[in-house]
Motif scaffolding. Structure first.
Motif, PDB file in Angstrom:
ATOM      1  N   SER A 154      75.355  -9.133  41.571  1.00  0.00           N
ATOM      2  CA  SER A 154      76.535  -9.518  42.341  1.00  0.00           C
ATOM      3  C   SER A 154      76.171 -10.607  43.336  1.00  0.00           C
ATOM      4  N   LEU A 155      76.987 -11.640  43.381  1.00  0.00           N
ATOM      5  CA  LEU A 155      76.841 -12.697  44.374  1.00  0.00           C
ATOM      6  C   LEU A 155      78.044 -12.628  45.298  1.00  0.00           C
ATOM      7  N   ILE A 156      77.773 -12.473  46.587  1.00  0.00           N
ATOM      8  CA  ILE A 156      78.837 -12.356  47.586  1.00  0.00           C
ATOM      9  C   ILE A 156      78.703 -13.514  48.562  1.00  0.00           C
ATOM     10  N   THR A 157      79.754 -14.292  48.716  1.00  0.00           N
ATOM     11  CA  THR A 157      79.747 -15.435  49.628  1.00  0.00           C
ATOM     12  C   THR A 157      80.965 -15.350  50.531  1.00  0.00           C
ATOM     13  N   THR A 158      80.732 -15.399  51.835  1.00  0.00           N
ATOM     14  CA  THR A 158      81.816 -15.396  52.814  1.00  0.00           C
ATOM     15  C   THR A 158      81.781 -16.698  53.592  1.00  0.00           C
ATOM     16  N   VAL A 159      82.912 -17.369  53.658  1.00  0.00           N
ATOM     17  CA  VAL A 159      83.051 -18.622  54.389  1.00  0.00           C
ATOM     18  C   VAL A 159      84.072 -18.414  55.498  1.00  0.00           C
ATOM     19  N   ARG A 160      83.697 -18.750  56.714  1.00  0.00           N
ATOM     20  CA  ARG A 160      84.646 -18.680  57.836  1.00  0.00           C
ATOM     21  C   ARG A 160      85.292 -20.036  58.038  1.00  0.00           C
ATOM     22  N   THR A 161      86.606 -20.026  58.193  1.00  0.00           N
ATOM     23  CA  THR A 161      87.329 -21.237  58.556  1.00  0.00           C
ATOM     24  C   THR A 161      88.320 -20.856  59.641  1.00  0.00           C
ATOM     25  N   GLY A 162      88.057 -21.302  60.866  1.00  0.00           N
ATOM     26  CA  GLY A 162      88.874 -20.896  61.992  1.00  0.00           C
ATOM     27  C   GLY A 162      88.743 -19.404  62.231  1.00  0.00           C
ATOM     28  N   GLU A 163      89.883 -18.720  62.384  1.00  0.00           N
ATOM     29  CA  GLU A 163      89.890 -17.277  62.604  1.00  0.00           C
ATOM     30  C   GLU A 163      90.236 -16.529  61.311  1.00  0.00           C
ATOM     31  N   ALA A 164      89.695 -16.992  60.215  1.00  0.00           N
ATOM     32  CA  ALA A 164      89.915 -16.355  58.921  1.00  0.00           C
ATOM     33  C   ALA A 164      88.677 -16.564  58.054  1.00  0.00           C
ATOM     34  N   THR A 165      88.563 -15.732  57.023  1.00  0.00           N
ATOM     35  CA  THR A 165      87.449 -15.865  56.094  1.00  0.00           C
ATOM     36  C   THR A 165      87.945 -15.780  54.663  1.00  0.00           C
ATOM     37  N   VAL A 166      87.211 -16.432  53.782  1.00  0.00           N
ATOM     38  CA  VAL A 166      87.402 -16.253  52.341  1.00  0.00           C
ATOM     39  C   VAL A 166      86.104 -15.672  51.798  1.00  0.00           C
ATOM     40  N   THR A 167      86.209 -14.579  51.048  1.00  0.00           N
ATOM     41  CA  THR A 167      85.049 -13.945  50.439  1.00  0.00           C
ATOM     42  C   THR A 167      85.205 -13.965  48.930  1.00  0.00           C
ATOM     43  N   ALA A 168      84.250 -14.576  48.257  1.00  0.00           N
ATOM     44  CA  ALA A 168      84.229 -14.621  46.798  1.00  0.00           C
ATOM     45  C   ALA A 168      83.117 -13.705  46.308  1.00  0.00           C
ATOM     46  N   VAL A 169      83.454 -12.815  45.385  1.00  0.00           N
ATOM     47  CA  VAL A 169      82.494 -11.871  44.831  1.00  0.00           C
ATOM     48  C   VAL A 169      82.466 -12.045  43.322  1.00  0.00           C
ATOM     49  N   SER A 170      81.269 -12.217  42.780  1.00  0.00           N
ATOM     50  CA  SER A 170      81.089 -12.387  41.341  1.00  0.00           C
ATOM     51  C   SER A 170      80.121 -11.333  40.840  1.00  0.00           C
ATOM     52  N   ASP A 171      80.594 -10.449  39.944  1.00  0.00           N
ATOM     53  CA  ASP A 171      79.766  -9.380  39.387  1.00  0.00           C
ATOM     54  C   ASP A 171      79.494  -9.652  37.915  1.00  0.00           C
ATOM     55  N   SER A 172      78.207  -9.752  37.561  1.00  0.00           N
ATOM     56  CA  SER A 172      77.801  -9.902  36.168  1.00  0.00           C
ATOM     57  C   SER A 172      77.094  -8.629  35.737  1.00  0.00           C
ATOM     58  N   ILE A 173      77.587  -8.005  34.675  1.00  0.00           N
ATOM     59  CA  ILE A 173      77.004  -6.766  34.166  1.00  0.00           C
ATOM     60  C   ILE A 173      76.372  -7.064  32.812  1.00  0.00           C
TER      61      ILE A 173
END
Length: 208
Positions: A154-173
């Protein structure tokens, strides 16, 4: 400025056909309820990382998310979560992830069958250049179901922009055919263009 509501976060999420190379496979879901960490995750200090894997944050005031998949052979399972925070809390959330990454080379959780599973954790050197701050890490664990092993990366990336975040999660099984060295090196792909487009959309949603 008031944090974005669940409805505003939902409106900013991508719809099917709006992300080149991706199919959005679910309708947006959202909540205005703060998430709580899974008490079965140990050590307690590592729970923010497991929360992030689920697209959650105890500090957020609202969240909205969708599931999606990239085109191509055997694509990973992916999710995209937008979250909003009271003033200063988005930055504190990124700091909590960094603190947990410093303290947690691994964590354990209970599988759906009640087995305790250990996930190895590794910080990924961030090459993300969008937003105000970001953090990225890899998780890897092995499940044994009636003698059949499978590995989740699993690759988890969180990006903050202002007072919000975007989190992208990619799971490879994958099956257990990978060698030990291949498992150590395996890393799901980080799509910088997709992340940048979503961070930009989240920033625009805060201009109101």
């Amino acid at each position: 400025m008031q944090p974005l509501s669940a409805a505003e976060l939902t409106a900013a999420l991508p719809r099917d056909g709006s992300l080149p190379g991706y199919t959005v496979t679910s309708t947006p879901e959202s909540t205005n309820v703060s998430s709580t960490s899974d008490p079965n995750v140990k050590p307690e200090a590592c729970r923010p990382l497991w929360d992030a894997h689920g697209g959650a944050s105890a500090a957020s005031v609202a969240r909205a998310w969708v599931l999606m998949t990239s085109t191509g052979f055997a694509p990973p399972t992916e999710s995209l979560t937008f979250a909003s925070y009271d003033s200063g809390s988005a930055d504190a959330h990124l700091a909590s992830l960094d603190k947990a990454l410093d303290a947690c080379p691994s964590l354990s959780f209970l599988s759906q069958y009640g087995d305790r599973v250990t996930a190895d954790i590794e910080r990924v050197a961030s090459q993300v250049t969008m937003g105000d701050a970001s953090t990225s890490f890899r998780m890897h664990w092995t499940l044994d179901l009636n003698g059949l092993e499978s590995d989740t990366f699993s690759l988890i990336t969180t990006v903050r922009t202002g007072e919000a975040t975007v989190t992208a999660v990619s799971d490879s099984i994958v099956g257990s055919q990978l060698s030990a060295s291949q498992k150590r090196a395996f890393l799901p792909k980080m799509d910088h263009d997709m992340l940048k487009s979503q961070a930009d959309d989240l920033r625009k949603a805060q201009v109101r």
